[in-house]
Enzyme design. Structure first.
Site, PDB file in Angstrom:
ATOM      1  N   TYR A 140      -9.889  -5.033   3.429  1.00 22.40           N
ATOM      2  CA  TYR A 140      -9.204  -3.799   3.897  1.00 22.40           C
ATOM      3  C   TYR A 140      -9.474  -2.758   3.112  1.00 22.40           C
ATOM      4  CZ  TYR A 140      -4.881  -1.236   5.855  1.00 22.40           C
ATOM      5  OH  TYR A 140      -4.041  -0.678   6.407  1.00 22.40           O
ATOM      6  N   GLU A 163      -2.930   5.857  19.209  1.00 23.25           N
ATOM      7  CA  GLU A 163      -3.640   4.790  18.938  1.00 23.25           C
ATOM      8  C   GLU A 163      -2.964   3.491  19.311  1.00 23.25           C
ATOM      9  OE1 GLU A 163      -4.907   6.283  14.471  1.00 23.25           O
ATOM     10  OE2 GLU A 163      -4.390   4.175  14.676  1.00 23.25           O
ATOM     11  N   ARG A 202       0.817  -1.456   0.088  1.00 23.02           N
ATOM     12  CA  ARG A 202      -0.037  -0.054  -0.092  1.00 23.02           C
ATOM     13  C   ARG A 202       0.700   1.111   0.030  1.00 23.02           C
ATOM     14  NH1 ARG A 202      -5.152  -0.136   2.453  1.00 23.02           N
ATOM     15  NH2 ARG A 202      -4.759   1.789   3.856  1.00 23.02           N
ATOM     16  N   ARG A 226       0.698   5.536  16.794  1.00 20.69           N
ATOM     17  CA  ARG A 226       0.764   6.862  16.214  1.00 20.69           C
ATOM     18  C   ARG A 226      -0.159   7.865  16.925  1.00 20.69           C
ATOM     19  NH1 ARG A 226      -2.279   5.392  10.291  1.00 20.69           N
ATOM     20  NH2 ARG A 226      -4.019   4.504  11.401  1.00 20.69           N
ATOM     21  N   ARG A 239      -8.420  -6.815  13.918  1.00 18.05           N
ATOM     22  CA  ARG A 239      -7.689  -5.923  14.894  1.00 18.05           C
ATOM     23  C   ARG A 239      -8.673  -4.862  15.204  1.00 18.05           C
ATOM     24  NH1 ARG A 239      -3.787  -7.705  17.448  1.00 18.05           N
ATOM     25  NH2 ARG A 239      -2.550  -5.669  17.535  1.00 18.05           N
ATOM     26  N   ARG A 252       9.625   5.622  -3.396  1.00 21.10           N
ATOM     27  CA  ARG A 252      10.093   6.181  -4.516  1.00 21.10           C
ATOM     28  C   ARG A 252      11.368   7.027  -4.338  1.00 21.10           C
ATOM     29  NH1 ARG A 252       5.749  10.013  -2.362  1.00 21.10           N
ATOM     30  NH2 ARG A 252       3.926   9.169  -3.317  1.00 21.10           N
ATOM     31  N   ASP A 270     -10.265   0.869   1.499  1.00 21.76           N
ATOM     32  CA  ASP A 270     -10.531   2.254   1.652  1.00 21.76           C
ATOM     33  C   ASP A 270     -11.584   2.850   1.300  1.00 21.76           C
ATOM     34  OD1 ASP A 270      -7.824   2.703   3.100  1.00 21.76           O
ATOM     35  OD2 ASP A 270      -6.726   3.081   1.076  1.00 21.76           O
TER      36      ASP A 270
END
Ligand code: FAD
Ligand code: UDP
Length: 365
Positions: free
Chosen positions: A347, A299, A171, A279, A248, A175, A349
């Protein structure tokens, strides 16, 4: 009263479906067991700040149709997600790009970075990565894996990286340019004023009953609708009769702080294993907020147990195999259809949820 559709779940999937069904002249009832609409994209206003109550949500897509679709319901700002990672007392830019590599190795050019990564790949990588660890080592080498991936991933998923599917890490962009945009998608932003308004507008003129659990509701109203769309957990729908799918869950520790700017960024990941949270989100930065105070959420990730909210399906082989068996049952249903992150055990988005809901609507109507 008889409805054409009983829609279980006032999250994004249920709302898109309800909106389209209503447009096609169908009579819908939407129920949700929570005391609010919008499912996991619900935002709560605290101190004038839109707090993403169930975790940070950044809308991003390359599908122009989806972008145009969602833009009917809110105006999006120009927020670009650029998380920062903290490992011990070092900070790095994410996703993995020249800023990250330059900080890691004190280098400047793409060729220097490629040479280092190539050397590490040759030493630790494999030709056909079969799990997340092999994928990460083969893509990014040992330093990136050990400092920025391993601890974070194992905290988030509660499993060793060798037991996780490779797709999770795919995901993330990787680069060799100085570009901290977390996504490669053409369109990105946060709805000005938060996400709840999107679902509110979708559900305008549709009957919604909150604090209504499907399993209680259906006992008293077995003939409420011709067709039920179920966006809750598919294994729960079937009373877990074939076994329990794993999920989860995330716990948020949210605090209002009497300071204007706590961490200087919306998302800061803590990638070492020893820090217990994954995070910290500072919500105001999603909308460039100038409030006097700030709201942060730490979190904590843990395994799902019945009675708490499931968040992430764990799409490993074992769970996908079990899901396929539930899917067989689902395919035989004449009056029940399934959708969403929990109903499809995927999963997804938000953009994929919209795509999938529009697809289902097309099939149905
Ligand atoms: P949900 O929002 O979960 O809605 C399902 C609804 O069904 C819930 O409201 C639930 O209460 C209700 N329900 C379940 N069972 C029953 C029952 N028995 N009776 C009545 N009601 C029931 N996506 C992005 O695009 N960008 C992001 O940055 C992003 N960040 C994320 C961060 C986190 C921590 C998480 C968990 C997800 C993130 N996502 C993100 C994904 C996004 O949240 C989902 O794609 C989307 O919200 C899924 O919508 P849904 O309608 O399928 O599910
Ligand atoms: N990831 C990581 N380090 C980070 C951020 C992400 O290793 O600092 C990995 C981790 O395996 C995670 C995956 O990338 O599960 C996807 O992260 P993303 O931020 O897209 O997850 P989400 O926002 O859905 O929680």
């Amino acid at each position: 009263m008889k409805y054409d559709y009983l829609i279980v779940g006032a999250g994004l999937f249920g709302a898109v479906f309800a909106y389209e069904a209503k447009r096609a002249g169908k009579k819908c009832l939407v129920i949700d067991k929570r005391n609010h609409i919008a499912g996991n994209i619900y935002c709560e206003n605290v101190e004038g700040i839109n707090v993403h109550k169930y975790g940070a949500h950044i809308f991003h897509t390359s599908n122009q149709e989806v972008w145009d679709y969602v833009s009917q319901f809110a105006e999006f700002n120009h927020y670009i997600n650029s998380p920062v990672a903290v490992y011990k007392d070092e900070t790095y830019n994410l996703p993995f790009n020249m800023n990250t590599f330059s900080k890691l190795w004190g280098i400047r050019t793409p060729q220097e970075a490629k040479d280092i990564i190539e050397k590490q790949r040759a030493e630790y990588g494999v030709a056909d990565p079969e799990n997340l660890e092999e994928q990460a080592l083969s893509l990014a080498g040992k330093d990136v894996y050990e400092k920025l991936i391993k601890g974070y991933t194992e905290k988030q998923w509660g499993r060793p990286c060798t037991e996780l599917p490779a797709f999770i890490i795919k995901r993330l962009p990787f680069r060799f340019i100085y570009d901290n945009n977390y996504f490669n998608d053409r369109y990105q932003g946060i709805p000005i004023g938060g996400y709840t308004q999107i679902v509110e507008k979708m559900l305008e003129g549709i009957e919604v009953r909150l604090e209504t659990d499907y399993f209680d509701f259906i006992k008293g109203n077995p003939d409420a609708a011709d067709v039920t769309l179920f966006t809750g957990m598919i294994d729960e729908f079937y009373g877990y009769r074939l076994g329990t799918l794993q999920y989860r869950t995330v716990r948020f520790e949210t605090e209002v702080l009497d300071c204007e700017n706590y961490q200087g960024n919306a998302v800061v990941n803590y990638t070492e294993r020893e820090v217990p949270y994954t995070r910290i989100i500072e919500h105001k930065h999603f909308e460039f907020g100038k409030q006097q105070k700030t709201v942060i959420s730490r979190e904590y990730s843990s395994e799902w147990k019945p009675g708490i909210e499931p968040y992430y399906p764990i799409n490993n082989e074992e769970n996908n195999g079990l899901y396929a068996k539930y899917r067989e049952l689902a395919d035989k249903e004449e009056n029940v259809i399934f959708g969403g992150r929990l109903g499809h055990y995927k999963y997804y988005d938000m953009d994929k949820v919209i795509e999938a809901a529009l697809e289902l609507v097309k099939e149905e109507l």
